[in-house]
Design an enzyme around this catalytic site. Sequence first.
Site, mmCIF file in Angstrom:
data_model
loop_
_atom_site.group_PDB
_atom_site.id
_atom_site.type_symbol
_atom_site.label_atom_id
_atom_site.label_comp_id
_atom_site.label_asym_id
_atom_site.label_seq_id
_atom_site.Cartn_x
_atom_site.Cartn_y
_atom_site.Cartn_z
ATOM 1 N N GLN A 36 4.420 -0.328 13.007
ATOM 2 C CA GLN A 36 4.184 -1.527 12.201
ATOM 3 C C GLN A 36 5.133 -2.645 12.622
ATOM 4 O O GLN A 36 4.753 -3.808 12.681
ATOM 5 C CB GLN A 36 4.385 -1.216 10.710
ATOM 6 C CG GLN A 36 3.264 -0.433 10.081
ATOM 7 C CD GLN A 36 2.071 -1.319 9.783
ATOM 8 O OE1 GLN A 36 1.515 -1.965 10.657
ATOM 9 N NE2 GLN A 36 1.678 -1.364 8.533
ATOM 10 N N GLU A 56 4.195 -6.441 6.954
ATOM 11 C CA GLU A 56 4.214 -7.872 7.225
ATOM 12 C C GLU A 56 5.608 -8.385 7.564
ATOM 13 O O GLU A 56 5.767 -9.472 8.121
ATOM 14 C CB GLU A 56 3.651 -8.634 6.014
ATOM 15 C CG GLU A 56 2.172 -8.348 5.813
ATOM 16 C CD GLU A 56 1.647 -8.747 4.454
ATOM 17 O OE1 GLU A 56 2.249 -8.329 3.445
ATOM 18 O OE2 GLU A 56 0.646 -9.475 4.386
ATOM 19 N N GLY A 100 0.796 -1.221 0.000
ATOM 20 C CA GLY A 100 0.000 0.000 0.000
ATOM 21 C C GLY A 100 0.825 1.266 0.000
ATOM 22 O O GLY A 100 0.595 2.171 -0.808
ATOM 23 N N LYS A 122 7.886 6.962 12.778
ATOM 24 C CA LYS A 122 6.989 6.641 13.893
ATOM 25 C C LYS A 122 6.000 5.541 13.502
ATOM 26 O O LYS A 122 5.861 4.540 14.197
ATOM 27 C CB LYS A 122 6.249 7.909 14.336
ATOM 28 C CG LYS A 122 5.410 7.730 15.572
ATOM 29 C CD LYS A 122 4.823 9.065 16.071
ATOM 30 C CE LYS A 122 5.828 9.829 16.914
ATOM 31 N NZ LYS A 122 5.217 10.973 17.625
ATOM 32 N N ARG A 174 13.547 3.035 1.780
ATOM 33 C CA ARG A 174 13.334 4.322 2.439
ATOM 34 C C ARG A 174 12.184 4.202 3.439
ATOM 35 O O ARG A 174 11.122 3.684 3.106
ATOM 36 C CB ARG A 174 13.007 5.400 1.400
ATOM 37 C CG ARG A 174 12.946 6.813 1.991
ATOM 38 C CD ARG A 174 12.419 7.849 1.003
ATOM 39 N NE ARG A 174 13.154 7.927 -0.242
ATOM 40 C CZ ARG A 174 14.283 8.632 -0.422
ATOM 41 N NH1 ARG A 174 14.796 9.315 0.582
ATOM 42 N NH2 ARG A 174 14.883 8.637 -1.593
#
Lengths: 729, 184
Positions: A624, A691, A511, A619, A614
Site C-alpha cells: 500500500q 491513502e 476498511g 507485506k 499497529r
Amino acid sequence: MTEHLKMDKVQPRMLDETGQGAITVPMDRPEGRLKVAGQATYAAEYKAENMAYGVLVRATITKGQVTSIDEGSVTSLPGVLGVFATGKMPRSPAQGTAGAAPIQPEGRVDYFGQPIAVIVAESFEQARHAASNLKIAYEAETAETDPETASEIDVPDGQLLDQGDIEAAMSDAAFTVDATYTTPPHNSAAMEPHASLAEWHGDNLVLHGAYQMLKFNREELADSLGIDPEKVRIHSPYVGGGFGGKLGISQEAIAAAVAARELKRPVRVVMARQQVFEMTMRRTESRQRVRLAADKDGKITGLAHEDRVSNLPEEGFSEPTAVASHFLYGGENRFFRQEVARIHRTTAGSVRAPGEAIGQLALECAMDELAEKTGIDPVQLRIQNIPEKHPESGLPFSSNSLAQCLTDGAERFGWSERKGVGKRREGEWFVGMGVASAARTNILMESRARVTLNPDGTALVETDMTDIGTGTYAILGQIAAEMLGLPTEKVTVELGDTNLPGASGSGGSWGAASAGSSVFLGAKAIRSKIAKSLGCAPEELRLKDGIATGANNRRPLAELMSGPISEEGHIEPGTTMEEFAQSGFGAHFCEVGVNAVTGEVRVRRMLAVFAAGRILNEKTARSQGHGGMIWGIGSALTEAIEHDPRDGRIVNHDFAEYHMPVHLDVPDLDVMFVEELDDHSNPLQSKGIGELGLSGAGAAVANAIYNACGVRVRDYPATPDKIFPHLPE
Amino acid sequence: MKITLNVNATPHDLELDPRTSLLDALRDHLDLTGSKKGCDHGQCGACTVLVNGRRINSCLALAVMHEGDEITTIEGVGTPDHLSPLQKAFIRHDGYQCGYCTPGQIMSATGMLNEVAEGWPSNVTADLEGDTDLTREELSERMSGNLCRCSAYPGIVAAIFDAAEEDRPGADQKSIEEKRVAAE
C-alpha cells in the site's frame, strides 16, 4: 449473539497478549494463487444463461436536453434487442457512502460523455456497433466549463475558518510565503473497468459488480430502481482496483438492471475505458493559495489555505484540499476558505486521498519555500512546527509520530548529504533531494462481521467487506487467527456479498480498522465462550495452535466445543473520534535527476516512513505504501486530465494519453514503519494506510526538483515544458 | 465464421462474429477469463498472451487472424495447485494488489524473458549487437507496456528477477531455495 463495541474509551491491547504470531507478520495473500493463475473472478467474468450484452451510449453535447432518441436507427441492426434505461439512467455515479440514488436527470445533459441509454444485443460486437449508430437529438444550451470564469461559485460553510488575524500575522512576520499552486484533474483509473451483470429472479436482483462499499451500493441501486433493498444482492468478491472510482453505484449497474428487468434475461454492461474516464468520478482540478507567516526562528505564526475546486451543479462533494493543513503545523492565526465553481465537466468525486492528495502538493511545497527563505533545513523546519495539540480544536492527538518519521527517514535516506540548490551535477543531470510530510485523517466506521469457529480447528470469517487489492482477505484472516489461536491457513475469509453482515466498505482508509475490528469482536465473543467451557475468566484464556489454556487447564478446542460457535462482531465509532484528533503521519524523501538538456525528471530513489498504528500485515501494508508513493510520482510528474476548453470534454480519455507511472518511471522504493500503537483509534490500535502513502509524496518529488535545479514548479504536473525554459545555463 | 483456435495446446472449434477480438474470444467464448480487458486499445497490457511464443496484446488482434497459431494464456502457464516459478514468485514478492493486471504481467514477463534470452535489444540497450543482460533498467523498459494502477511495480520487478534467477541455465536450485528460506 452480537459482540458490540462503541469506541468510547481506550481498549486493552489484546493483540499484544494473544501470542499466536499471526498478526503483523508479512503473510502472503491467501487469494494469491487464484490471482496469479487468472482464476479470481471479477465482475465481467460471471456468465448467466441466455445473457445479453449492453453498451452505454454517451452524450455528445455538454449541456442541454435530449429531445429524441431514434430507436429505429438501431433496432433493425442484427442482434439488437433494444434501447433501455433512458428514464432511470443516472447522471453520475453515487458519491461515496451516499446510500441513496444518484440524480436521474430524465434526459437532461450536464456534461460531455454523460450516459444517455444502454443498447442491448445478443453479442458484444452487435451492441457496440449499434451504440455507435444510435441517433440522438438534443436541444443544446451554452455551458460553462472553466472553473476560473464560472459565474456560479459556492462557498461551503464546512470549509470556512477564520482564527486570529492572518493578515496581521503576515505583515508582522519575519518570513512569509504567499504562493498559488494549481493541480489538474485526475482519474482513479483502476485497471478493471466498471462492470455489472444483472440477473433477476422474480422480483429479486442479483448484481455481480465491481464495487467498494456493498452495504451502501445496495441501497443506492435499490433506490435507483425504486425497489426494496432487501430484494437486491450485490456480489463483488474480487474488485480490480477502486481508488475511489468504485465507491458509489455507477451507471452501468443501473442500466444493466433496468435492461435485464425489461428483457427478462440477464444483461452484462461493461464500460469502455474511455467511458470510465468520461462518466465516472474525476478528481477536481484545484487552485490553491497557501500563506505561511513565520518569526525569525522559523516558528509558524500564521497559516492560510484557500482553494477553488469544481463540481457539477447539485453535487454535494467538494474536495477538501486543506483537510490536513488544519493540523499538520501550528500557528495561532489561521484562515481557510473554499470556493466550488459549478461547471459542466465530468463529475468530481473521491479519488484516492481526496483532499490530502492535492492539498499536500501545495502545503508541503510551501513549507519547502519557507525553509528556503528562513535558511532552516526543511526537515528541521517541519519538526519544530509540529503542534502539541490540534491548533484549532485544541484536541490532543491520539498519536502523532511525525517528528520520528522525519528524523528516522532523514537518517536512513542520507539527508545530510543533500547539497545546496543546483549544486550537484552528474553528467547531464542535476541531482537533488526533497522531503515532505504526510498526513491522512484516520476514521473508524460502523462495521459487522460473523466469525465461526469449528471444532476441527478451522474458522470462517464472513462479511460484505471488499478486497480491492488492499489485502482484506489476508488481514481479516490474520486477525481471526490471532484471536482464536489458529494457524492462518486454518481460517477462510468470505467477502463481497451483501448476504453477509454489512461492513464499512473499502474507502477513506478505514476498511482495515473498521472491518478488522468487527472480526476482532466476533472472535473475542468466541473466546469468552471457550473460556466458559474451560472454566476460566476470558482474560486468563490462552489460545494457541488449537489448544486452550487457562485456570490450570489445557484442552484441545475440539474437546471444549459440542459444535461450531458463531458470533457476530459489531463496531461503531464513539467518543474517541470526537475527543482526539486522529491521523496517520509519515515522511517522504525523494532524490531526482533533472536532465539539463531536456528538463525531463527521473525519480532516482524514494523512501517513505509511516506511522500508522499497529501494522496488520507488513507485506500488504508495504505494498500500500509503494502504491501511494507511485501515485505521488504520477501526480508530481505526469498525470493530468485535459479538458477541451470549448466544451469541457476530456480529450485524453485513455491510457495512451493519460499518463500514469509505468515500470520505467519507478525506481527502487524503500518503506519503513515506525513502531506505534494508537489506543484511541480502535481495538486493534491500527490506523489507515491506503491513502497515507500518497499524501505528500508528490511534493517530495517537486521539492527535489527545486533542490536539483532551482526551478520551482507550482503548476502540477512538473512536465519538461515547465522546467526546461527556466534551467540554469 | 468458423475457426479453430489452438489455446494451451487444445484445439477449439468456434463460430465467431469476424469482429470478435482474440481477447473476447478467449474470455466470452472459451471461458478463459484469466486474460483481462483493461482498455481494449492495446494500452495497458492486461490482455497479454503468447502467440507462437511471442507476447501480444490480444485485444488488438482479431480471433480470425490466429487460426493455426499456438496461443498460450495464463491458464496454460500454471493452475492454482501447480503454479509456475514466476507465478509463485509473484505471490512471495506481493507482485500485485487487486490482481487484475497480474495475468498480463506474468504473460508479458514470460515472453520478455525469452526475448532477453534470444538477445533482442530494447530501447535502453547500449550495444545492439552484443549480449543482453537483464538489468533493472532493461527489465523495467521491457515491462513498461504492462500498467499496474495499484502500482505493485517493486514487487513485480522483484518477482521477475527472482524467477529469472531460478530459470537461468545451470542455476543452483538448492542454493536459491536456501537463500529464499533464509530471506523469509
